[in-house]
Motif scaffolding. Structure first.
Motif, PDB file in Angstrom:
ATOM      1  N   TYR A 316     -22.821 -25.802  -9.894  1.00  0.00           N
ATOM      2  CA  TYR A 316     -23.068 -26.794 -10.941  1.00  0.00           C
ATOM      3  C   TYR A 316     -21.848 -26.955 -11.844  1.00  0.00           C
ATOM      4  O   TYR A 316     -21.554 -28.053 -12.314  1.00  0.00           O
ATOM      5  CB  TYR A 316     -24.276 -26.387 -11.799  1.00  0.00           C
ATOM      6  N   GLU A 356     -36.310 -38.111  -8.345  1.00  0.00           N
ATOM      7  CA  GLU A 356     -36.758 -37.046  -7.436  1.00  0.00           C
ATOM      8  C   GLU A 356     -38.106 -37.459  -6.839  1.00  0.00           C
ATOM      9  O   GLU A 356     -38.938 -38.040  -7.516  1.00  0.00           O
ATOM     10  CB  GLU A 356     -36.868 -35.747  -8.251  1.00  0.00           C
ATOM     11  N   ALA A 384     -35.035 -41.891  -3.933  1.00  0.00           N
ATOM     12  CA  ALA A 384     -33.780 -42.403  -4.497  1.00  0.00           C
ATOM     13  C   ALA A 384     -33.502 -43.798  -3.945  1.00  0.00           C
ATOM     14  O   ALA A 384     -33.093 -44.700  -4.688  1.00  0.00           O
ATOM     15  CB  ALA A 384     -32.639 -41.452  -4.153  1.00  0.00           C
TER      16      ALA A 384
HETATM   17  N1  SAH Z   1     -30.377 -31.183  -7.544  1.00  0.00           N
HETATM   18  C1  SAH Z   1     -31.491 -30.274  -7.433  1.00  0.00           C
HETATM   19  C2  SAH Z   1     -32.307 -30.426  -6.133  1.00  0.00           C
HETATM   20  C3  SAH Z   1     -31.541 -30.524  -4.852  1.00  0.00           C
HETATM   21  S1  SAH Z   1     -32.496 -30.315  -3.378  1.00  0.00           S
HETATM   22  C4  SAH Z   1     -31.042 -28.851  -7.621  1.00  0.00           C
HETATM   23  O1  SAH Z   1     -29.869 -28.554  -7.550  1.00  0.00           O
HETATM   24  O2  SAH Z   1     -31.898 -27.992  -7.850  1.00  0.00           O
HETATM   25  C5  SAH Z   1     -32.869 -31.914  -2.901  1.00  0.00           C
HETATM   26  C6  SAH Z   1     -34.034 -32.527  -3.656  1.00  0.00           C
HETATM   27  O3  SAH Z   1     -34.205 -33.860  -3.148  1.00  0.00           O
HETATM   28  C7  SAH Z   1     -35.374 -31.841  -3.474  1.00  0.00           C
HETATM   29  O4  SAH Z   1     -35.915 -31.563  -4.743  1.00  0.00           O
HETATM   30  C8  SAH Z   1     -36.231 -32.862  -2.727  1.00  0.00           C
HETATM   31  O5  SAH Z   1     -37.588 -32.838  -3.097  1.00  0.00           O
HETATM   32  C9  SAH Z   1     -35.588 -34.178  -3.129  1.00  0.00           C
HETATM   33  N2  SAH Z   1     -35.714 -35.322  -2.223  1.00  0.00           N
HETATM   34  C10 SAH Z   1     -35.808 -35.324  -0.873  1.00  0.00           C
HETATM   35  N3  SAH Z   1     -35.792 -36.577  -0.397  1.00  0.00           N
HETATM   36  C11 SAH Z   1     -35.664 -37.416  -1.473  1.00  0.00           C
HETATM   37  C12 SAH Z   1     -35.573 -38.842  -1.621  1.00  0.00           C
HETATM   38  N4  SAH Z   1     -35.600 -39.634  -0.588  1.00  0.00           N
HETATM   39  N5  SAH Z   1     -35.424 -39.329  -2.870  1.00  0.00           N
HETATM   40  C13 SAH Z   1     -35.387 -38.495  -3.952  1.00  0.00           C
HETATM   41  N6  SAH Z   1     -35.485 -37.162  -3.869  1.00  0.00           N
HETATM   42  C14 SAH Z   1     -35.628 -36.613  -2.640  1.00  0.00           C
END
Ligand code: SAH
Length: 477
Positions: A316, A356, A384
């Motif tokens: 991060y 999300e 997304a």
């Molecule tokens: N940035 C966060 C999560 C990353 S993991 C962190 O660092 O903790 C990827 C995330 O994308 C997961 O929470 C999953 O639920 C979400 N995800 C999967 N497909 C997606 C989509 N099509 N649109 C939005 N979110 C999605």
């Protein structure tokens, strides 16, 4: 020369495949040898032969590679988890760096000289075992009918009994033994994939590394019983589990589907809190010292939360550095989970929007923002690739910076295309699969962006996986 099944050969391992397997060549014939380390001279037996290549089993290491180490886990060859535990950690880092670069060059079609110039060295771990804060153990039955837990043997659904995986925390063992003891005592059966019978499928354990709080979620093939409980003699199990130090949340998750998806959609708390709290802190400088203020996160059983908290802080911090925020920017954080990256970005941006797909994660994200007194963030539930175009077309939303952190399959084409139309100055792409990262970067770079910086972060020591952060910038700015 052609070879056939059961042939025994001696070969020098000269390369490593993407899945960590050793690769050796004899007169142009290629052998793929799982568990062989680059530099080993090995005796192998051919298991499956094709015209120009074969898959072979490692029979004996004749001359060990200088990169070979004694793997501390007795199950590492049977278990599918740690593909490269027999390789020194330094060599693992080299492998991961080569893997990222190889994908960017071969799949992303970027110039090798560019990749060599912009890629910074992979950030390794100080302690490459006991780093995972989460484990999901499948539950099964042994030949004598006793309940067991462990891990699936590579590519199969046979459970290798192991209550003390070295990647996880040592507390897991006591928790698993408590649940197994209860199952034996009360004759509660493990789920059987072949028949769909039995009750207990998986045990999920999560530990907050800074808070020490423990969450146990038992995945069951059943529902609420007439007495209102989910498990037979539930109180006896809870009485034992809550005695364990730092136990904070005990729940069940209902999964009656006959699939290999681990978690179901419904979760019921049996004892304690619904969620555990953990905190993460930004790191700075060459040596990634913890600086700045801690941000606290509540994590539900169904929410995604990074599994290696120490490396996550480094990941991060790099993402935040790449985002180059001055306090004036509008930032979108796509695939935001429980808002971890979003809240870090928010401290340095004017406004952050998170998107999300999992509703519980967005509920957690909103609460996490409020609990940390962070007001300049807004979260949306949805895909997304649906939320972003919708907001852009209907409301004309704007972005100076977009951060994406998609699952392994990468970003949806519509999501990429919308980002190109929104024309943010910078895009920070956080990826857990450098192959899909390379594919998506090609689309974005063909659409007017250039690759500026990139760095791997090892979140998953002993395995072939690696996380990558990349910064791309709009060319016409
Ligand atoms: N940035 C966060 C999560 C990353 S993991 C962190 O660092 O903790 C990827 C995330 O994308 C997961 O929470 C999953 O639920 C979400 N995800 C999967 N497909 C997606 C989509 N099509 N649109 C939005 N979110 C999605």
């Amino acid at each position: 020369m052609e070879y056939k099944k059961n042939d025994i050969l001696t070969v020098t391992i000269g390369d490593i495949g993407n899945d960590g397997e050793g690769i050796g060549k004899i007169d142009g014939f290629t052998l793929f040898v799982k568990d062989a380390v680059i530099g080993d001279v090995v005796l192998v037996k051919i298991m499956k032969a094709k015209k120009h290549y074969a898959y072979a089993r490692l029979e004996k290491v004749l001359t060990p590679s200088p990169f070979r180490v004694k793997p501390p886990c007795a199950f590492h060859r049977q278990c599918g988890g740690c593909q490269i535990q027999a390789m020194s950690y330094e060599r693992q880092m080299q492998f991961k760096e080569d893997k990222i670069k190889g994908n960017l060059i071969h799949i992303g079609k970027f110039e090798e000289s560019l990749i060599d110039r912009i890629m910074e060295p992979v950030v390794g771990m100080e302690e490459a075992f006991h780093y995972r804060n989460k484990a999901q153990f499948p539950v099964g039955t042994d030949k004598e009918g006793n309940p067991i837990v462990g891990f699936y043997a590579g590519r199969t659904h046979t459970i290798i009994e192991n209550k003390d995986c070295l990647l996880g925390v040592s507390e897991n063992k006591e928790i698993l033994e408590t649940i197994l003891g209860y199952m034996k005592r009360e004759k509660v059966r493990a789920y059987k994939e072949e028949t769909g019978e039995g009750l207990i499928r998986h045990i999920l354990i999560r530990t907050g590394f800074s808070s020490k709080q423990i969450m146990v979620c038992i995945v069951i093939n059943g529902g609420r019983m007439t007495n209102g409980r989910f498990l037979p003699q539930e109180d006896t199990l809870l009485a034992d589990l809550k005695k364990i130090k730092n136990m904070t949340s005990i729940s069940v998750c209902i999964n009656r589907e006959r699939t290999n998806v681990i978690m179901g959609k419904e979760v019921y708390t049996l004892w304690g809190e619904d969620r555990i709290t953990d905190s993460i802190c930004i790191r700075e400088g060459e040596d990634f010292r913890r600086t700045g203020k801690e941000i606290f996160f509540k994590v539900s059983p169904l929410s995604f939360y990074q599994v290696n908290p120490i490396q996550t802080e480094k990941l991060y911090s790099i993402a935040l550095d790449y985002a180059g925020l001055t306090g004036e920017e509008t930032v979108w954080d796509l695939y935001c989970g429980i808002g971890t990256i979003s809240l870090f970005l928010a401290q340095k941006a004017k406004k952050v929007y998170g998107v999300e797909i999992v509703p519980q994660a967005i509920r957690d994200a909103k609460e996490n923002a409020a609990n940390n007194g962070i007001k300049n963030v807004e979260f949306f539930v949805g895909k997304a690739e649906e939320v972003l175009p919708d907001k852009y077309e209907k409301e004309g939303v704007y972005a100076d910076v977009i951060v994406v952190d998609p699952p392994r399959k990468g970003c949806d084409a519509v999501c990429l295309e919308t980002m190109l139309r929104m024309k943010p100055e910078r895009i920070v792409y956080v990826s857990c699969d450098s192959a899909t990262l390379a594919r998506d970067l090609r689309v974005l770079c063909d659409g007017g962006y250039e690759l500026v910086r990139g760095r791997g972060v090892d979140q998953f020591g002993q395995t072939v996986h690696v996380e990558t952060v990349v910064l791309i910038q709009r060319k016409d700015t």
